[in-house]
Structure formats: structure tokens, C-alpha cells
Write a protein that holds these residues in place. Structure first.
Motif, PDB file in Angstrom:
ATOM      1  N   TYR A 187       0.760  -1.453  -0.036  1.00  0.00           N
ATOM      2  CA  TYR A 187      -0.154  -0.070  -0.019  1.00  0.00           C
ATOM      3  C   TYR A 187       0.895   1.390   0.203  1.00  0.00           C
ATOM      4  O   TYR A 187       0.416   2.180  -0.515  1.00  0.00           O
ATOM      5  CB  TYR A 187      -0.867  -0.023   1.165  1.00  0.00           C
ATOM      6  CG  TYR A 187      -1.923  -1.338   1.319  1.00  0.00           C
ATOM      7  CD1 TYR A 187      -2.812  -1.330   0.281  1.00  0.00           C
ATOM      8  CD2 TYR A 187      -1.542  -2.294   2.058  1.00  0.00           C
ATOM      9  CE1 TYR A 187      -3.763  -2.625   0.531  1.00  0.00           C
ATOM     10  CE2 TYR A 187      -2.249  -3.435   2.337  1.00  0.00           C
ATOM     11  CZ  TYR A 187      -3.394  -3.681   1.382  1.00  0.00           C
ATOM     12  OH  TYR A 187      -4.180  -4.672   1.311  1.00  0.00           O
ATOM     13  N   GLU A 188       2.009   1.146   0.707  1.00  0.00           N
ATOM     14  CA  GLU A 188       2.757   2.455   0.756  1.00  0.00           C
ATOM     15  C   GLU A 188       3.260   2.627  -0.753  1.00  0.00           C
ATOM     16  O   GLU A 188       3.577   3.812  -1.386  1.00  0.00           O
ATOM     17  CB  GLU A 188       3.976   2.139   1.736  1.00  0.00           C
ATOM     18  CG  GLU A 188       3.515   2.084   3.151  1.00  0.00           C
ATOM     19  CD  GLU A 188       4.662   1.842   4.216  1.00  0.00           C
ATOM     20  OE1 GLU A 188       4.350   1.968   5.442  1.00  0.00           O
ATOM     21  OE2 GLU A 188       5.887   1.305   3.770  1.00  0.00           O
ATOM     22  N   ALA A 189       4.041   1.518  -1.302  1.00  0.00           N
ATOM     23  CA  ALA A 189       4.267   1.469  -2.775  1.00  0.00           C
ATOM     24  C   ALA A 189       3.320   1.926  -3.711  1.00  0.00           C
ATOM     25  O   ALA A 189       3.855   2.781  -4.528  1.00  0.00           O
ATOM     26  CB  ALA A 189       5.068   0.240  -3.130  1.00  0.00           C
ATOM     27  N   ARG A 190       2.215   1.643  -3.856  1.00  0.00           N
ATOM     28  CA  ARG A 190       1.081   2.028  -4.762  1.00  0.00           C
ATOM     29  C   ARG A 190       0.847   3.430  -4.206  1.00  0.00           C
ATOM     30  O   ARG A 190       0.728   4.279  -5.360  1.00  0.00           O
ATOM     31  CB  ARG A 190      -0.151   1.213  -4.313  1.00  0.00           C
ATOM     32  CG  ARG A 190      -1.267   1.225  -5.125  1.00  0.00           C
ATOM     33  CD  ARG A 190      -2.491   0.455  -4.975  1.00  0.00           C
ATOM     34  NE  ARG A 190      -1.912  -1.054  -5.052  1.00  0.00           N
ATOM     35  CZ  ARG A 190      -2.193  -2.086  -4.260  1.00  0.00           C
ATOM     36  NH1 ARG A 190      -3.288  -1.774  -3.371  1.00  0.00           N
ATOM     37  NH2 ARG A 190      -1.854  -3.339  -4.618  1.00  0.00           N
ATOM     38  N   ALA A 191       0.737   3.978  -3.141  1.00  0.00           N
ATOM     39  CA  ALA A 191       0.743   5.429  -3.098  1.00  0.00           C
ATOM     40  C   ALA A 191       1.925   6.304  -3.665  1.00  0.00           C
ATOM     41  O   ALA A 191       1.516   7.265  -4.436  1.00  0.00           O
ATOM     42  CB  ALA A 191       0.616   5.645  -1.719  1.00  0.00           C
ATOM     43  N   GLN A 192       2.894   5.677  -3.883  1.00  0.00           N
ATOM     44  CA  GLN A 192       4.091   6.455  -4.286  1.00  0.00           C
ATOM     45  C   GLN A 192       3.907   6.369  -5.914  1.00  0.00           C
ATOM     46  O   GLN A 192       4.074   7.246  -6.679  1.00  0.00           O
ATOM     47  CB  GLN A 192       5.460   5.705  -3.906  1.00  0.00           C
ATOM     48  CG  GLN A 192       5.716   5.980  -2.346  1.00  0.00           C
ATOM     49  CD  GLN A 192       6.959   5.280  -2.078  1.00  0.00           C
ATOM     50  OE1 GLN A 192       7.535   4.390  -2.741  1.00  0.00           O
ATOM     51  NE2 GLN A 192       7.333   5.631  -0.670  1.00  0.00           N
ATOM     52  N   ASP A 193       3.372   5.211  -6.130  1.00  0.00           N
ATOM     53  CA  ASP A 193       3.166   5.250  -7.628  1.00  0.00           C
ATOM     54  C   ASP A 193       2.082   6.017  -8.383  1.00  0.00           C
ATOM     55  O   ASP A 193       2.285   6.635  -9.417  1.00  0.00           O
ATOM     56  CB  ASP A 193       2.964   3.761  -8.135  1.00  0.00           C
ATOM     57  CG  ASP A 193       3.948   2.646  -8.240  1.00  0.00           C
ATOM     58  OD1 ASP A 193       5.307   3.279  -8.694  1.00  0.00           O
ATOM     59  OD2 ASP A 193       3.864   1.545  -7.991  1.00  0.00           O
ATOM     60  N   GLU A 194       1.138   6.098  -7.335  1.00  0.00           N
ATOM     61  CA  GLU A 194       0.194   7.045  -7.839  1.00  0.00           C
ATOM     62  C   GLU A 194       0.615   8.673  -7.932  1.00  0.00           C
ATOM     63  O   GLU A 194       0.051   9.343  -8.706  1.00  0.00           O
ATOM     64  CB  GLU A 194      -1.045   6.979  -6.638  1.00  0.00           C
ATOM     65  CG  GLU A 194      -1.821   5.607  -6.982  1.00  0.00           C
ATOM     66  CD  GLU A 194      -2.929   5.403  -5.900  1.00  0.00           C
ATOM     67  OE1 GLU A 194      -3.007   6.321  -5.111  1.00  0.00           O
ATOM     68  OE2 GLU A 194      -3.694   4.543  -5.822  1.00  0.00           O
ATOM     69  N   ALA A 195       1.268   8.820  -6.813  1.00  0.00           N
ATOM     70  CA  ALA A 195       1.797  10.148  -6.872  1.00  0.00           C
ATOM     71  C   ALA A 195       2.756  10.513  -8.014  1.00  0.00           C
ATOM     72  O   ALA A 195       2.861  11.769  -8.410  1.00  0.00           O
ATOM     73  CB  ALA A 195       2.593  10.433  -5.412  1.00  0.00           C
ATOM     74  N   GLU A 198       0.517  11.113 -10.976  1.00  0.00           N
ATOM     75  CA  GLU A 198      -0.202  12.408 -10.943  1.00  0.00           C
ATOM     76  C   GLU A 198       0.900  13.513 -11.480  1.00  0.00           C
ATOM     77  O   GLU A 198       0.632  14.384 -12.128  1.00  0.00           O
ATOM     78  CB  GLU A 198      -0.590  12.625  -9.616  1.00  0.00           C
ATOM     79  CG  GLU A 198      -1.474  14.001  -9.496  1.00  0.00           C
ATOM     80  CD  GLU A 198      -2.741  14.264 -10.089  1.00  0.00           C
ATOM     81  OE1 GLU A 198      -3.261  15.421 -10.590  1.00  0.00           O
ATOM     82  OE2 GLU A 198      -3.312  12.962 -10.735  1.00  0.00           O
ATOM     83  N   ALA A 199       2.004  13.528 -10.949  1.00  0.00           N
ATOM     84  CA  ALA A 199       3.197  14.366 -11.391  1.00  0.00           C
ATOM     85  C   ALA A 199       3.356  14.460 -12.695  1.00  0.00           C
ATOM     86  O   ALA A 199       3.487  15.321 -13.439  1.00  0.00           O
ATOM     87  CB  ALA A 199       4.505  14.121 -10.250  1.00  0.00           C
ATOM     88  N   LYS A 200       3.146  13.304 -13.382  1.00  0.00           N
ATOM     89  CA  LYS A 200       3.668  13.065 -14.708  1.00  0.00           C
ATOM     90  C   LYS A 200       2.578  13.641 -15.371  1.00  0.00           C
ATOM     91  O   LYS A 200       2.523  14.192 -16.627  1.00  0.00           O
ATOM     92  CB  LYS A 200       3.837  11.750 -15.184  1.00  0.00           C
ATOM     93  CG  LYS A 200       4.215  11.257 -16.538  1.00  0.00           C
ATOM     94  CD  LYS A 200       4.402   9.923 -16.825  1.00  0.00           C
ATOM     95  CE  LYS A 200       4.795   9.505 -18.203  1.00  0.00           C
ATOM     96  NZ  LYS A 200       4.923   8.166 -18.413  1.00  0.00           N
ATOM     97  N   ARG A 201       1.132  13.511 -15.109  1.00  0.00           N
ATOM     98  CA  ARG A 201       0.092  13.840 -15.882  1.00  0.00           C
ATOM     99  C   ARG A 201       0.198  15.651 -15.827  1.00  0.00           C
ATOM    100  O   ARG A 201      -0.218  16.083 -16.872  1.00  0.00           O
ATOM    101  CB  ARG A 201      -1.195  13.386 -15.182  1.00  0.00           C
ATOM    102  CG  ARG A 201      -1.538  12.051 -15.475  1.00  0.00           C
ATOM    103  CD  ARG A 201      -3.191  11.704 -14.947  1.00  0.00           C
ATOM    104  NE  ARG A 201      -3.163  11.674 -13.549  1.00  0.00           N
ATOM    105  CZ  ARG A 201      -2.976  10.757 -12.947  1.00  0.00           C
ATOM    106  NH1 ARG A 201      -2.928   9.481 -13.360  1.00  0.00           N
ATOM    107  NH2 ARG A 201      -3.254  10.553 -11.444  1.00  0.00           N
ATOM    108  N   LYS A 202       0.501  16.026 -14.718  1.00  0.00           N
ATOM    109  CA  LYS A 202       0.658  17.546 -14.536  1.00  0.00           C
ATOM    110  C   LYS A 202       1.574  17.999 -15.395  1.00  0.00           C
ATOM    111  O   LYS A 202       1.485  19.086 -16.215  1.00  0.00           O
ATOM    112  CB  LYS A 202       0.962  17.958 -13.336  1.00  0.00           C
ATOM    113  CG  LYS A 202      -0.410  17.694 -12.012  1.00  0.00           C
ATOM    114  CD  LYS A 202       0.001  18.234 -10.718  1.00  0.00           C
ATOM    115  CE  LYS A 202      -0.835  18.124  -9.933  1.00  0.00           C
ATOM    116  NZ  LYS A 202      -0.428  18.559  -8.548  1.00  0.00           N
ATOM    117  N   ASP A 203       2.852  17.396 -15.539  1.00  0.00           N
ATOM    118  CA  ASP A 203       3.818  17.936 -16.454  1.00  0.00           C
ATOM    119  C   ASP A 203       3.303  17.814 -17.934  1.00  0.00           C
ATOM    120  O   ASP A 203       3.661  18.687 -18.830  1.00  0.00           O
ATOM    121  CB  ASP A 203       5.211  17.034 -16.349  1.00  0.00           C
ATOM    122  CG  ASP A 203       5.862  17.221 -15.100  1.00  0.00           C
ATOM    123  OD1 ASP A 203       5.590  18.155 -14.207  1.00  0.00           O
ATOM    124  OD2 ASP A 203       6.652  16.227 -14.797  1.00  0.00           O
TER     125      ASP A 203
END
Length: 327
Positions: A187-195, A198-203
Motif C-alpha cells: 500500500y505504501e508503494a502503491r501510494a508512491q506510484d500514484e503520486a 499524478e506528477a507526470k500527468r501535470k507535466d
């Protein structure tokens, strides 16, 4: 006769007195021994019963005791020494197996139970009470470790970069590492992947907006600029360039006219030439205006200049004639 009777009576009762005294003494010596034996037996029985009671109370104090064992232990306490002894020797094992079977059925009802554990539980339920005890004590552990590794591999196959890295690290570790990954790490690793996503989508959105802005600016630079007569003179950049170049052309034309006027014999000819050039520039049509981007007020200004030049030329001619007549 009285003396004889007394002697005979004494002789008759003497044996009874002599033989009865040792018997009484024997009886008095035997009674204390029998009483002590009975008391020892009763004391031992009470001590054994108390020991059984304490053992059963210790079972009831266990927080993990099953419902079946708890029920039968209470019945034994209420039944007395014989019931307690029977419970400890026979009845407790049947109650324990009942609780073990109940625990195995609860494992099967859990939706998160893996395939390997399910197969081991079903085998234990179909076996002996000893099989069930063996599974609960140690067999479930190995089956659970196998299911944990299978589950970690499944998560690795569908996870993001960080989830895959965490799963790979856990699979190379111990059974506790795999269990921690399943309970917390994934769950910790999945949260990092989602973050990261999201940063990639913003870029990407910012890059698209920047590209769109540049395209709009480029289109605005290339868009034709309307002239005074509803036509188009090209892009705004080209129109600015043409506006800057036209005065130079006009200046050269004026210089040429003035040069030709200075070399002529009569002063009226330059005015006439300037007038005609001004008129031709005014009547040159919308074509020249459209090419240079000059506004609609320019022809009127040129026409006014031509009239002024013509009037001035007339005055100069009249003055020269009066001078010649005076001569």
C-alpha cells in the motif's frame, strides 16, 4: 458350706477374668491403628480432588480457551471429584477436538484464505484429532508462507514500478518480509506510484498548454491584416515592414522631382510635374494603397498638397510675366 460356696464361685469366675483382660487390652491397642489408616486415605482423596480443581481452573483462565473446552470444564467443576477426574483423563480431549474443528471451519470461511491453506485444512478435517492438532500447531505456517509468496508474485505482475521493486525485495527476503509487504508495504508503494503518475500527468498537461500557446501566437503572427478597402495586406509583421519601407520610396520620388525642377528653365514645370505625380499617386488606384497599407486619409493629403503646389506655381508665373512686361 458358705465358705465352700465362696471358693467354688471364685474358682469359677477366675478364668473368665484372667482371659478377658488381655482381649480387652488387644482391642484397645488395635483401634487407634485402623482410625489412622482411614484418615490418611480420606486426606489423600481430598488433596487429589483439590489438585484436579486447580488444574481445571488453570484451563479456564486461558484467554484462548475454546467454547467447547470451557463448557466441559465448568461441568466437571460442578460434578465433584469423580467428574473432574473423568474430565482430565477423557472428556477434555473430545472438547479440544471440537474447538479445533470449529477453528478450521472458520479458516475455510475466510475469503482471504489461499489455495494451499484451504487444501491443508480440508485434509486435516478429514483426518484424526492428532492431524488437526498438528496442522494448528505447525502445518498452517508452511501453507500460509506458500500462499503469501504466490500472492506477492501476483501483485508484482500487475503493480507499478515502485510496487514491483518492493515486491521483488520482499520475495528475496524471509517469510516475515513477504508478510509485511502484503500487510503494509504494497500500500505504501502503491501510494508512491500514484503520486508519480499524478506528477507526470501535470507535466504533460503543462507541456500541452505551452505548445498550444506557442501555436496560437504563431497563428496570430501569420494572420492577414485587413486594409482600408476590406482587403488583406498579409501578416501583421509583413504589413509593418511595408509601412516602414514606403516613405523611403516617396522620399526618393520627391528628390527626383526637385532635381528635375532645379535644372529646368521655367519654375512652372516642376510644380506641374509634382502636381501630376501627386494626382497620379492619388488616382493610382486602390492597388497602390493596398500594397503599401496606407490609410484612406493619405489620398486627401496628397491631393491638398498638389493643389497648393499648383497655386504656388501660378503665382510664380504671373510674377515673372509682370517683370518681363515692366522691362
Amino acid at each position: 458350706m458358705a465358705r465352700v460356696s465362696a471358693v467354688v464361685a471364685a474358682a469359677a469366675i477366675a478364668p473368665a477374668v484372667l482371659f478377658s483382660s488381655p482381649a480387652a487390652a488387644a482391642d484397645r491397642g488395635a483401634s487407634p491403628v485402623n482410625s489412622a489408616g482411614q484418615e490418611d486415605t480420606a486426606g489423600q482423596s481430598d488433596a487429589a480432588a483439590e489438585q484436579d480443581r486447580m488444574t481445571i481452573l488453570g484451563m479456564l483462565a486461558d484467554k484462548n480457551i475454546g467454547k467447547g473446552l470451557y463448557r466441559e470444564a465448568q461441568r466437571a467443576l460442578d460434578g465433584g471429584p469423580a467428574a473432574m477426574r473423568h474430565f482430565l483423563e477423557v472428556g477434555q480431549y473430545a472438547a479440544r477436538d471440537e474447538d479445533n474443528r470449529f477453528t478450521l471451519f472458520r479458516i475455510l470461511e475466510n475469503k482471504d484464505t489461499g489455495r494451499v491453506v484451504r487444501e491443508a485444512v480440508e485434509a486435516a478435517l478429514g483426518g484424526t484429532p492428532e492431524d488437526r492438532v498438528r496442522f494448528l500447531e505447525s502445518g498452517w505456517r508452511s501453507a500460509q508462507e506458500t500462499d503469501d509468496r504466490i500472492r506477492a508474485m501476483q501483485i508484482y505482475s500487475i503493480g507499478g514500478p515502485r510496487v514491483q521493486a518492493a515486491a521483488y525485495k520482499a520475495l528475496r527476503g524471509t517469510a516475515e518480509d513477504v508478510r509485511r509487504f502484503l500487510e503494509v508495504g504494497q500500500y505504501e508503494a502503491r501510494a508512491q506510484d500514484e503520486a508519480d503518475a499524478e506528477a507526470k500527468r501535470k507535466d504533460e498537461a503543462e507541456r500541452k498548454d505551452e505548445a498550444k500557446r506557442k501555436a496560437e501566437e504563431e497563428a496570430a503572427r501569420k494572420k492577414p491584416v485587413p486594409d482600408a478597402h476590406g482587403g488583406h495586406t498579409g501578416s501583421g509583421k509583413e504589413a509593418k515592414a511595408e509601412d516602414g519601407a514606403e516613405p523611403a520610396k516617396s522620399g526618393r520620388g520627391a528628390g527626383d522631382g526637385s532635381g528635375s525642377g532645379s535644372g529646368s528653365a521655367s519654375g512652372a514645370r516642376p510644380a506641374s510635374a509634382s502636381s501630376s505625380s501627386a494626382v497620379s499617386a492619388s488616382a493610382g488606384g486602390d492597388r497602390q494603397l493596398a500594397a503599401t497599407g496606407v490609410g484612406p486619409a493619405t489620398p486627401w493629403a496628397i491631393g491638398g498638397s498638389a493643389v497648393a503646389l499648383t497655386a504656388g506655381a501660378g503665382l510664380v508665373v504671373a510674377a515673372r510675366r509682370r517683370t518681363s512686361d515692366g522691362r
